[in-house]
Design a protein around this motif. Sequence first.
Motif, PDB file in Angstrom:
ATOM      1  N   ARG A  22       0.835  -1.199   0.000  1.00  0.00           N
ATOM      2  CA  ARG A  22       0.000   0.000   0.000  1.00  0.00           C
ATOM      3  C   ARG A  22       0.866   1.244   0.000  1.00  0.00           C
ATOM      4  O   ARG A  22       0.615   2.207  -0.718  1.00  0.00           O
TER       5      ARG A  22
ATOM      6  N   GLY B  44      -8.497  12.014   9.957  1.00  0.00           N
ATOM      7  CA  GLY B  44      -7.556  11.394   9.037  1.00  0.00           C
ATOM      8  C   GLY B  44      -7.959  11.480   7.579  1.00  0.00           C
ATOM      9  O   GLY B  44      -7.304  10.878   6.725  1.00  0.00           O
ATOM     10  N   GLN B  45      -9.045  12.226   7.294  1.00  0.00           N
ATOM     11  CA  GLN B  45      -9.503  12.368   5.916  1.00  0.00           C
ATOM     12  C   GLN B  45      -9.778  13.841   5.609  1.00  0.00           C
ATOM     13  O   GLN B  45     -10.028  14.649   6.507  1.00  0.00           O
TER      14      GLN B  45
ATOM     15  N   THR C 121      -5.690  15.739   5.115  1.00  0.00           N
ATOM     16  CA  THR C 121      -6.684  15.736   6.189  1.00  0.00           C
ATOM     17  C   THR C 121      -7.206  17.149   6.410  1.00  0.00           C
ATOM     18  O   THR C 121      -6.638  18.128   5.939  1.00  0.00           O
TER      19      THR C 121
ATOM     20  N   TRP D 116     -14.266   4.438  -2.474  1.00  0.00           N
ATOM     21  CA  TRP D 116     -13.542   5.325  -1.559  1.00  0.00           C
ATOM     22  C   TRP D 116     -14.347   6.609  -1.474  1.00  0.00           C
ATOM     23  O   TRP D 116     -14.593   7.261  -2.494  1.00  0.00           O
TER      24      TRP D 116
ATOM     25  N   PRO E 202      -7.446   8.591   1.554  1.00  0.00           N
ATOM     26  CA  PRO E 202      -6.712   7.520   2.226  1.00  0.00           C
ATOM     27  C   PRO E 202      -7.407   6.166   2.122  1.00  0.00           C
ATOM     28  O   PRO E 202      -8.591   6.060   1.781  1.00  0.00           O
ATOM     29  N   ALA E 203      -6.666   5.123   2.463  1.00  0.00           N
ATOM     30  CA  ALA E 203      -7.224   3.771   2.466  1.00  0.00           C
ATOM     31  C   ALA E 203      -8.402   3.664   3.428  1.00  0.00           C
ATOM     32  O   ALA E 203      -9.317   2.853   3.216  1.00  0.00           O
ATOM     33  N   SER E 204      -8.406   4.475   4.476  1.00  0.00           N
ATOM     34  CA  SER E 204      -9.497   4.421   5.449  1.00  0.00           C
ATOM     35  C   SER E 204     -10.829   4.888   4.862  1.00  0.00           C
ATOM     36  O   SER E 204     -11.884   4.666   5.465  1.00  0.00           O
ATOM     37  N   ALA E 205     -10.789   5.536   3.687  1.00  0.00           N
ATOM     38  CA  ALA E 205     -12.017   5.990   3.034  1.00  0.00           C
ATOM     39  C   ALA E 205     -12.687   4.882   2.236  1.00  0.00           C
ATOM     40  O   ALA E 205     -13.781   5.071   1.692  1.00  0.00           O
ATOM     41  N   LYS E 206     -12.053   3.697   2.155  1.00  0.00           N
ATOM     42  CA  LYS E 206     -12.622   2.568   1.407  1.00  0.00           C
ATOM     43  C   LYS E 206     -13.731   1.920   2.223  1.00  0.00           C
ATOM     44  O   LYS E 206     -13.520   1.501   3.356  1.00  0.00           O
TER      45      LYS E 206
END
Length: 218
Positions: free
Chosen positions: A4, A108-109, A36, A99, A76-80
Amino acid sequence: MQLRRRALQTALAAALATGLLAGTAGTAHAVVTLTTGHVDVLDVDYDGTNLILSVLDDNGGSPVERAPSDVIIEVPASAKVPVSGSGPWAFLGNGGYAWILDQSPIGGQIWAGWNTTEIANNALKNNKVTFKLASVTGPAGGGFSVYGVDSFGDPIKLFDSGDGTPDYLDVPRNTHAHYNWGFDKAGTYTVKFEVTAKRADNTNVTTGEKTFTFVVVP
């Protein structure tokens, strides 16, 4: 995690190289990656003659207006998140995931929005501007959308590259709004927006097409 990270580094490097070459010949621009916080991706001003489209970066001690070509917006990956991909939601996602930069702030976004609050009352005809999604280039199978959600939980599409571009949206002056910004696949997206209006004397004014770069992390 290593894969990643490598994917992100590769995407950012490619986007950065493009951004550094995006200006006039012989001119290098310092490209900033926003990861962010509050960002009005479409920040529209009118100075009495010109309509100006910027990215309003609200993450420092005071807001900074940046040229779109000088900015990379990281998703970010956390938005998936999992999506249904059926019914009214068929426009969103690929392979059961999308995403999404949420319309509400998430740590974090990027909290992505738009802003026309700096346009004076009656400076433009009908006190409005028109947002145009001119084109989207991204990974194969990767669509881009901006949407809200109604009281029944169904999407209200504002922009959707999946059913073709251009798309248009009238936005009143003195608007500051946040919606969901969706990306169907990981990769780098080049999104072109233009804002147009009529001056009070009925002449046309435009920002011209501006290029926005989003890097979506796997």
